[in-house]
Design an enzyme around this catalytic site. Structure first.
Site, PDB file in Angstrom:
ATOM      1  N   GLY A   1       0.851  -1.188   0.000  1.00 23.24           N
ATOM      2  CA  GLY A   1       0.000   0.000   0.000  1.00 23.24           C
ATOM      3  C   GLY A   1       0.877   1.224   0.000  1.00 23.24           C
ATOM      4  O   GLY A   1       2.068   1.127   0.286  1.00 23.24           O
TER       5      GLY A   1
ATOM      6  N   CYS B   1       5.521  -6.009   1.654  1.00 23.90           N
ATOM      7  CA  CYS B   1       5.843  -4.582   1.665  1.00 23.90           C
ATOM      8  C   CYS B   1       5.135  -3.861   2.829  1.00 23.90           C
ATOM      9  O   CYS B   1       5.519  -4.044   3.969  1.00 23.90           O
ATOM     10  CB  CYS B   1       5.535  -3.972   0.299  1.00 23.90           C
ATOM     11  N   TYR B   2       4.071  -3.099   2.563  1.00 28.11           N
ATOM     12  CA  TYR B   2       3.364  -2.440   3.680  1.00 28.11           C
ATOM     13  C   TYR B   2       2.889  -3.484   4.699  1.00 28.11           C
ATOM     14  O   TYR B   2       2.921  -3.259   5.905  1.00 28.11           O
ATOM     15  CB  TYR B   2       2.190  -1.628   3.116  1.00 28.11           C
TER      16      TYR B   2
ATOM     17  N   HIS C   1       7.963  -7.364  -3.268  1.00 25.89           N
ATOM     18  CA  HIS C   1       6.672  -7.796  -3.817  1.00 25.89           C
ATOM     19  C   HIS C   1       6.822  -9.164  -4.489  1.00 25.89           C
ATOM     20  O   HIS C   1       7.308  -9.247  -5.615  1.00 25.89           O
ATOM     21  CB  HIS C   1       6.155  -6.771  -4.828  1.00 25.89           C
TER      22      HIS C   1
ATOM     23  N   GLU D   1       4.430 -10.925  -5.506  1.00 25.13           N
ATOM     24  CA  GLU D   1       3.313 -11.161  -6.425  1.00 25.13           C
ATOM     25  C   GLU D   1       3.604 -10.730  -7.863  1.00 25.13           C
ATOM     26  O   GLU D   1       2.890 -11.118  -8.775  1.00 25.13           O
ATOM     27  CB  GLU D   1       2.045 -10.467  -5.913  1.00 25.13           C
TER      28      GLU D   1
ATOM     29  N   SER E   1     -23.758  -8.121 -25.706  1.00 25.44           N
ATOM     30  CA  SER E   1     -22.998  -7.158 -26.512  1.00 25.44           C
ATOM     31  C   SER E   1     -22.209  -7.863 -27.607  1.00 25.44           C
ATOM     32  O   SER E   1     -21.732  -7.228 -28.541  1.00 25.44           O
ATOM     33  CB  SER E   1     -22.033  -6.382 -25.615  1.00 25.44           C
ATOM     34  N   GLY E   2     -22.049  -9.167 -27.456  1.00 20.93           N
ATOM     35  CA  GLY E   2     -21.192  -9.888 -28.402  1.00 20.93           C
ATOM     36  C   GLY E   2     -19.776 -10.010 -27.862  1.00 20.93           C
ATOM     37  O   GLY E   2     -18.936 -10.675 -28.448  1.00 20.93           O
TER      38      GLY E   2
ATOM     39  N   VAL F   1     -17.029 -10.980 -24.592  1.00 21.62           N
ATOM     40  CA  VAL F   1     -16.868 -12.259 -23.907  1.00 21.62           C
ATOM     41  C   VAL F   1     -17.712 -12.372 -22.619  1.00 21.62           C
ATOM     42  O   VAL F   1     -18.343 -13.403 -22.381  1.00 21.62           O
ATOM     43  CB  VAL F   1     -15.365 -12.585 -23.671  1.00 21.62           C
ATOM     44  N   ASP F   2     -17.788 -11.298 -21.814  1.00 20.67           N
ATOM     45  CA  ASP F   2     -18.484 -11.420 -20.526  1.00 20.67           C
ATOM     46  C   ASP F   2     -19.973 -11.742 -20.696  1.00 20.67           C
ATOM     47  O   ASP F   2     -20.483 -12.689 -20.104  1.00 20.67           O
ATOM     48  CB  ASP F   2     -18.322 -10.140 -19.688  1.00 20.67           C
TER      49      ASP F   2
ATOM     50  N   SER G   1     -21.475 -12.907 -23.258  1.00 16.68           N
ATOM     51  CA  SER G   1     -21.661 -14.190 -23.947  1.00 16.68           C
ATOM     52  C   SER G   1     -21.525 -15.357 -22.975  1.00 16.68           C
ATOM     53  O   SER G   1     -22.275 -16.328 -23.042  1.00 16.68           O
ATOM     54  CB  SER G   1     -20.633 -14.361 -25.065  1.00 16.68           C
TER      55      SER G   1
ATOM     56  N   LYS H   1     -10.995 -11.902 -15.420  1.00 17.51           N
ATOM     57  CA  LYS H   1     -11.196 -11.992 -16.867  1.00 17.51           C
ATOM     58  C   LYS H   1     -10.641 -13.300 -17.448  1.00 17.51           C
ATOM     59  O   LYS H   1     -11.299 -13.942 -18.265  1.00 17.51           O
ATOM     60  CB  LYS H   1     -10.522 -10.796 -17.545  1.00 17.51           C
TER      61      LYS H   1
END
Ligand code: XMP
Length: 520
Positions: A53, A84-85, A171, A173, A225-226, A228-229, A231, A376
């Site tokens: 952070g 880190c933080y 970090h 990650e 909408s066509g 990916v989400d 659909s 996603k």
């Protein structure tokens, strides 16, 4: 299912932590830094990561976990990992000493491991990590040992093996920490003893029964909408409630070449949705956009008109199906967490708000968000699992206002048709060169500029087409793609030869920031 929580102290990297954990097959959720004991009790995590952070622990008013958090974690012996933080918080809470460092350290660093066990099991004596900090733990809390040091940072990693509490100055990650994944693996499986049960195929069954339980015998509408989400939501709903899902797909007149036919073909003929409704509102949209060249005005008109058209169709459907009680949306995890935490990521939640519809008030619809917990890449994996074609799953993002924000100046059917042709060539050539999945977006833009050219013996005075191809990971920043000149040359030659209306092609070499991806 074993869950590892990420306490978010305002780091853009909190999502990266959760994704790392999920990638290793353990379910992970982000919660605000001041989450209550009751919340933690309800989730019952097998481990907790304290994120980085922007704050310094000794400043006033900085984000701190609640005292009841520390008590509960200690009582239940929940393993902790501070980054880190999070490292500074652990240092401070357990009565070590945290001090500001003279110089901010940023970038790659080599740590020397003092212990090659537990969290650092199977790692090398020297590891490359990513530092980004101004503070340091200067004195260890009681019961802690140093796990790694650098020349400028003697306590680069520390741990209390008995209490299962570890923390790193760096970090772990980010990809720059070369063996960060291994460190997480050690934390998850060695220290938290988590079971890797998080898999999309396991998730599908639960999601389907949850939808069935919620919806019961009612019906659901979904704006398709066509992309990916939406659909993926459609396919999931089909499996859960069959023909009781109603898809509304609006042709707003500013879609890409062949898009309307493609979406209709997919959902009607290939996936066999019984209640697929295409609303052709091209004329209405273009009529309202006539003479409008201000970008925000275009967006507003398209947004309002979309809601109006969608609402009218939904109300119309309700006459035949009075028990449409739900409106499904393709909201995904980052949209939800970003808007809730309010820290960073504002632009992506804004982007999403264009897709997510306002409720038709008259219908009093309840919201259904089956992808609300997914990232996603997990949505894409789910799409593959549900049988969506790669061509749909891998599609580049496309803005809600569509070609309207790529057709600079007046929007007319004629100009849009010219743009559609050029845009299709860009996509075709990028695919042909095997670059489609390498870049974030690739498209053509109609510039309101005319220039002179020669075609055979004739002088031409035609429009200029800009080609924009960018690389990005989240659209917040983007770099123009440094493509092979030959690919760009093919695109340019084909546009000029094949599209009546353009006699010049320019390539956009600006990065975001300070430019944006779209032109408007
Ligand atoms: P910019 O142009 O802001 O775009 O760098 C970042 C990402 O957002 C998309 N974009 C939009 N999406 N409605 C949308 O649904 C919009 O008004 C809009 N404007 C930009 C853009 O395509 C890129 O992926």
């Amino acid at each position: 299912m074993d869950t590892v929580l990420v306490l978010d102290f305002g780091s853009q990297l909190a999502h990266l932590i959760a994704r790392r954990i999920r990638d290793l097959g353990v379910y992970s959720e982000i919660v605000p830094f001041n989450t209550t004991k009751a919340n933690i009790q309800a989730i019952n995590p097998v481990g907790i990561v304290l994120s980085g952070g922007p704050s310094s622990v000794y400043d006033e008013g900085v984000p701190l976990p609640l005292p009841e958090f520390w008590d509960y974690v200690e009582e239940k012996k929940i393993p902790l990992l501070g980054l880190c933080y999070g490292h500074h918080l652990i240092g401070q809470h357990f009565k070590g000493k945290v001090v500001p460092h003279k110089e901010k350290e940023f970038g790659k660093a080599t740590i020397t491991l003092k212990q090659q066990k537990t969290i650092f099991q199977s790692l090398d004596k020297e590891e490359i990590v990513w530092m980004s900090h101004g503070d340091q733990v200067e004195e260890l809390p009681e019961g802690y040992e140093i796990f790694a040091s650098t020349e400028t940072c003697p306590i680069a990693a520390m741990g209390n093996i008995q209490k299962k509490v570890y923390s790193f100055q760096f970090h772990a990650e980010v990809n720059h920490t070369v063996n960060g994944r291994k460190m997480f693996e050690n934390f998850l499986f060695g220290i938290c003893e988590a079971k890797p049960t998080w898999k999309i195929e396991n998730w599908v069954e639960t999601a389907i029964s949850q939808i069935q339980e919620t919806v019961q015998d009612k019906q659901v509408i979904l704006g398709l909408s066509g992309g990916v989400d939406s659909s993926v939501v459609a396919m999931l709903l089909k499996q859960a409630i069959g023909e009781r899902v109603h898809l509304i797909f609006v042709n707003n007149g500013v879609l890409r070449k062949g898009e309307v036919a493609q979406v209709c073909d997919w959902f009607e003929n290939k996936f066999h949705f019984e209640n697929f409704h295409m609303v052709d509102a091209e004329d209405l949209f273009l009529e309202r956009l006539k003479g409008i060249s201000d970008p925000e005005e275009k967006r507003k008109i398209i947004g309002h008109t979309f809601i109006e058209v969608f609402e009218a169709k939904a109300l119309d459907l309700e006459k035949t199906y009075p028990n449409i009680d739900y409106l499904a949306q393709g909201t995904i995890y980052p949209d939800r967490v970003e808007s809730q935490a309010g820290s960073g990521g504002k632009s992506s939640s804004k982007i999403k708000s264009h897709h997510n519809l306002a409720l038709p008030d008259d219908m009093k619809l309840k919201i259904l968000e089956p992808l609300r917990d997914l990232y996603k890449d997990e949505v894409r994996e789910l799409g593959r699992e549900l049988g969506l074609p790669a061509g749909l799953i891998e599609r580049h993002p496309f803005p809600g206002p569509g070609l309207a924000v790529r057709c600079i100046g007046d929007i007319t059917k004629e100009r849009l048709d010219i743009l559609r042709e050029a845009d299709a060539i860009v996509i075709e050539e990028i695919k042909q060169a095997g670059l489609y999945n390498e870049v974030w977006q690739a498209f053509a833009v109609y510039l309101p500029v005319k220039s002179v050219g020669v075609m055979g013996d004739f002088r031409t005075f035609e429009n200029v087409c800009a080609v924009r191809i960018v690389e990005s990971i989240d659209a917040m920043t983007a770099n123009f793609a440094k493509l092979d000149w030959n690919v760009l040359e093919r695109i340019s030659t084909r546009i000029i030869n094949e599209v009546r209306g353009f006699n010049r092609v320019v390539y956009d070499i600006s990065n975001k920031p300070p430019s944006t991806i779209e032109f408007e």
